[in-house]
Design an enzyme around this catalytic site. Structure first.
Site, PDB file in Angstrom:
ATOM      1  N   ALA A  64       0.875  -1.165   0.000  1.00  0.00           N
ATOM      2  CA  ALA A  64       0.000   0.000   0.000  1.00  0.00           C
ATOM      3  C   ALA A  64       0.915   1.218   0.000  1.00  0.00           C
ATOM      4  CB  ALA A  64      -0.881  -0.018   1.235  1.00  0.00           C
ATOM      5  N   GLY A 109       0.657  -4.841   0.949  1.00  0.00           N
ATOM      6  CA  GLY A 109      -0.553  -4.937   0.119  1.00  0.00           C
ATOM      7  C   GLY A 109      -0.315  -5.714  -1.173  1.00  0.00           C
ATOM      8  N   GLU A 112      -0.551  -9.233  -0.193  1.00  0.00           N
ATOM      9  CA  GLU A 112      -1.969  -9.494   0.081  1.00  0.00           C
ATOM     10  C   GLU A 112      -2.782  -9.602  -1.208  1.00  0.00           C
ATOM     11  OE1 GLU A 112      -1.802  -6.119   2.818  1.00  0.00           O
ATOM     12  OE2 GLU A 112      -2.809  -7.384   4.300  1.00  0.00           O
ATOM     13  N   GLU A 132       4.790  -4.982   7.367  1.00  0.00           N
ATOM     14  CA  GLU A 132       4.055  -3.903   8.044  1.00  0.00           C
ATOM     15  C   GLU A 132       4.551  -3.609   9.454  1.00  0.00           C
ATOM     16  OE1 GLU A 132       2.691  -6.074   6.024  1.00  0.00           O
ATOM     17  OE2 GLU A 132       1.143  -5.119   4.806  1.00  0.00           O
TER      18      GLU A 132
HETATM   19  N1  COA Z   1       4.611   3.129  -0.767  1.00  0.00           N
HETATM   20  C1  COA Z   1       4.958   4.274  -1.344  1.00  0.00           C
HETATM   21  N2  COA Z   1       6.043   4.411  -2.139  1.00  0.00           N
HETATM   22  C2  COA Z   1       6.801   3.316  -2.334  1.00  0.00           C
HETATM   23  C3  COA Z   1       6.512   2.085  -1.749  1.00  0.00           C
HETATM   24  C4  COA Z   1       5.345   2.009  -0.943  1.00  0.00           C
HETATM   25  N3  COA Z   1       4.937   0.867  -0.375  1.00  0.00           N
HETATM   26  N4  COA Z   1       7.457   1.199  -2.116  1.00  0.00           N
HETATM   27  C5  COA Z   1       8.305   1.848  -2.904  1.00  0.00           C
HETATM   28  N5  COA Z   1       7.924   3.132  -3.045  1.00  0.00           N
HETATM   29  C6  COA Z   1       8.577   4.186  -3.810  1.00  0.00           C
HETATM   30  C7  COA Z   1       9.794   4.759  -3.098  1.00  0.00           C
HETATM   31  O1  COA Z   1       9.400   5.716  -2.141  1.00  0.00           O
HETATM   32  C8  COA Z   1      10.545   5.340  -4.257  1.00  0.00           C
HETATM   33  O2  COA Z   1       9.920   6.543  -4.629  1.00  0.00           O
HETATM   34  P1  COA Z   1      10.834   7.872  -4.938  1.00  0.00           P
HETATM   35  O3  COA Z   1      11.711   7.442  -6.099  1.00  0.00           O
HETATM   36  O4  COA Z   1       9.841   8.913  -5.291  1.00  0.00           O
HETATM   37  O5  COA Z   1      11.624   8.113  -3.692  1.00  0.00           O
HETATM   38  C9  COA Z   1      10.285   4.352  -5.376  1.00  0.00           C
HETATM   39  O6  COA Z   1       9.091   3.647  -5.011  1.00  0.00           O
HETATM   40  C10 COA Z   1      11.387   3.334  -5.562  1.00  0.00           C
HETATM   41  O7  COA Z   1      11.612   2.690  -4.326  1.00  0.00           O
HETATM   42  P2  COA Z   1      13.030   2.641  -3.582  1.00  0.00           P
HETATM   43  O8  COA Z   1      12.761   2.434  -2.121  1.00  0.00           O
HETATM   44  O9  COA Z   1      13.851   3.798  -3.972  1.00  0.00           O
HETATM   45  O10 COA Z   1      13.638   1.313  -4.229  1.00  0.00           O
HETATM   46  P3  COA Z   1      14.725   0.351  -3.581  1.00  0.00           P
HETATM   47  O11 COA Z   1      15.154  -0.557  -4.661  1.00  0.00           O
HETATM   48  O12 COA Z   1      15.757   1.106  -2.859  1.00  0.00           O
HETATM   49  O13 COA Z   1      13.892  -0.513  -2.484  1.00  0.00           O
HETATM   50  C11 COA Z   1      12.024  -1.740  -1.631  1.00  0.00           C
HETATM   51  C12 COA Z   1      12.860  -1.361  -2.868  1.00  0.00           C
HETATM   52  C13 COA Z   1      10.807  -2.545  -2.105  1.00  0.00           C
HETATM   53  C14 COA Z   1      12.857  -2.615  -0.683  1.00  0.00           C
HETATM   54  C15 COA Z   1      11.579  -0.472  -0.889  1.00  0.00           C
HETATM   55  O14 COA Z   1      10.968   0.394  -1.836  1.00  0.00           O
HETATM   56  C16 COA Z   1      10.591  -0.704   0.226  1.00  0.00           C
HETATM   57  O15 COA Z   1      10.957  -1.176   1.296  1.00  0.00           O
HETATM   58  N6  COA Z   1       9.303  -0.344  -0.009  1.00  0.00           N
HETATM   59  C17 COA Z   1       8.276  -0.436   0.989  1.00  0.00           C
HETATM   60  C18 COA Z   1       7.846  -1.873   1.201  1.00  0.00           C
HETATM   61  C19 COA Z   1       6.824  -1.966   2.314  1.00  0.00           C
HETATM   62  O16 COA Z   1       7.127  -1.783   3.471  1.00  0.00           O
HETATM   63  N7  COA Z   1       5.581  -2.284   1.947  1.00  0.00           N
HETATM   64  C20 COA Z   1       4.515  -2.437   2.873  1.00  0.00           C
HETATM   65  C21 COA Z   1       3.740  -1.195   2.945  1.00  0.00           C
HETATM   66  S1  COA Z   1       2.453  -1.289   4.159  1.00  0.00           S
END
Ligand code: COA
Length: 279
Positions: A64, A109, A112, A132
């Site tokens: 999400a 999400g 999910e 989460e």
């Molecule tokens: N919500 C909002 N934005 C998200 C996102 C999320 N769940 N997951 C990734 N993004 C965005 C990042 O903020 C980034 O945006 P920006 O370029 O404007 O800063 C873009 O997507 C790329 O992600 P980034 O984190 O730079 O890539 P990465 O390769 O360094 O890391 C992940 C990849 C998946 C490990 C990391 O993005 C992450 O941990 N995301 C969240 C996962 C999460 O906790 N999901 C559960 C949510 S309840």
């Protein structure tokens, strides 16, 4: 409807979550678009199987949208979870097989969403997780309920309480996915293609071709029988064994009211291929 794309290849629909610059994170708008697209494919009888995937080569859906979770009040958060759950329930109860084609991160999400699908096919680079708790929240789009039903309570709690990610082969081993596809890009000499950091490139076409092959096994049987069987599995799992058996018997009666039942059984007796109409 740019956040969710719908393409058709005959009876197979491909639904793509399309926010690659945000790793396909599900904001409220995207969840709402997904609901509309699902209604379109549900009501279209010529669509027999649905594949859901993420745009780009890094993520199925990375969760999400965290920027929308941060400002939520408790009451808003409850509604936020209910809205996502409603759309994912819609996906689960589409009446036709839904296959999550998991290309890369399926987190929060996104995991999910994959869990709400009928089946999951993962690319070699898939990573599943419910991180989460590492953000100070809990899964809200069905993860605490569907994950233990799929892989068992102990393993589900391990994933939910640690937030750790599991790769494609671990996901296969624990029954989280049905199949893993090695979709690493190779050149005409069979050599692995890598990016500047030496990471294998993702062959999206190959991956989707393999998922399509997986999907096509559900085109030959009766669509009416599949719809009723999905109902038996989905609703039967949510009750006790005795009630589930009664549900199955009731639905066995229902399926025997279909033209496909008469055709399928007669075709067997006449030693010919059945001509199903899906009704
Ligand atoms: N919500 C909002 N934005 C998200 C996102 C999320 N769940 N997951 C990734 N993004 C965005 C990042 O903020 C980034 O945006 P920006 O370029 O404007 O800063 C873009 O997507 C790329 O992600 P980034 O984190 O730079 O890539 P990465 O390769 O360094 O890391 C992940 C990849 C998946 C490990 C990391 O993005 C992450 O941990 N995301 C969240 C996962 C999460 O906790 N999901 C559960 C949510 S309840």
């Amino acid at each position: 409807m740019s956040n969710v794309l719908l393409e058709r290849a005959g009876a197979v629909a491909l639904v793509t979550i399309n926010r690659p610059d945000k790793l396909n994170a599900l904001n409220v708008e995207t969840v709402s678009e997904l609901g509309k697209v699902l209604e379109e494919v549900r009501s279209d009888n010529s669509c027999r199987v649905v594949i859901v995937t993420g745009a780009g080569d890094r993520a199925f859906v990375a969760g999400a949208d965290i920027s929308e979770i941060n400002p939520l009040s408790p009451a808003e958060a409850e509604q936020f979870a209910q809205r996502g759950q409603q759309v994912f329930n819609q996906l689960e109860n589409l009446g036709k097989p839904v296959i999550a084609a998991v290309n890369g991160f399926a987190l929060g999400g996104g995991c999910e969403l994959a869990l709400a699908a009928s089946m999951r096919v993962a690319a070699h680079n898939a990573m599943f997780g419910l991180p989460e708790v590492t953000l100070g929240v809990i899964p809200g789009y069905g993860g605490t309920q569907r994950l233990p039903r799929l892989i068992g309570k102990g393993r589900a709690i391990e994933m939910i309480a640690s937030g750790k990610l599991v790769n494609a082969s671990a996901a296969l081993e624990m029954g989280l996915v049905n199949q893993v596809v090695d979709a690493r890009l190779v050149d005409e000499k069979g050599e692995l293609q890598t990016d500047a950091k030496g990471r294998p490139l993702f062959d999206r076409d190959l991956f989707l071709q393999e998922v399509d092959k997986f999907a096509r096994q559900f085109l030959k049987p009766s669509a009416a029988a599949i719809r009723i069987a999905l109902n038996a599995v989905n609703n039967g799992l949510e009750t006790d064994l005795v009630s589930g058996m009664q549900l199955e018997a009731t639905l066995f009666g229902e399926v025997c009211a279909t033209a496909d039942m008469k055709e399928g059984t007669l075709a067997f007796l006449e030693k010919r291929t059945p001509q199903f109409k899906g009704e």
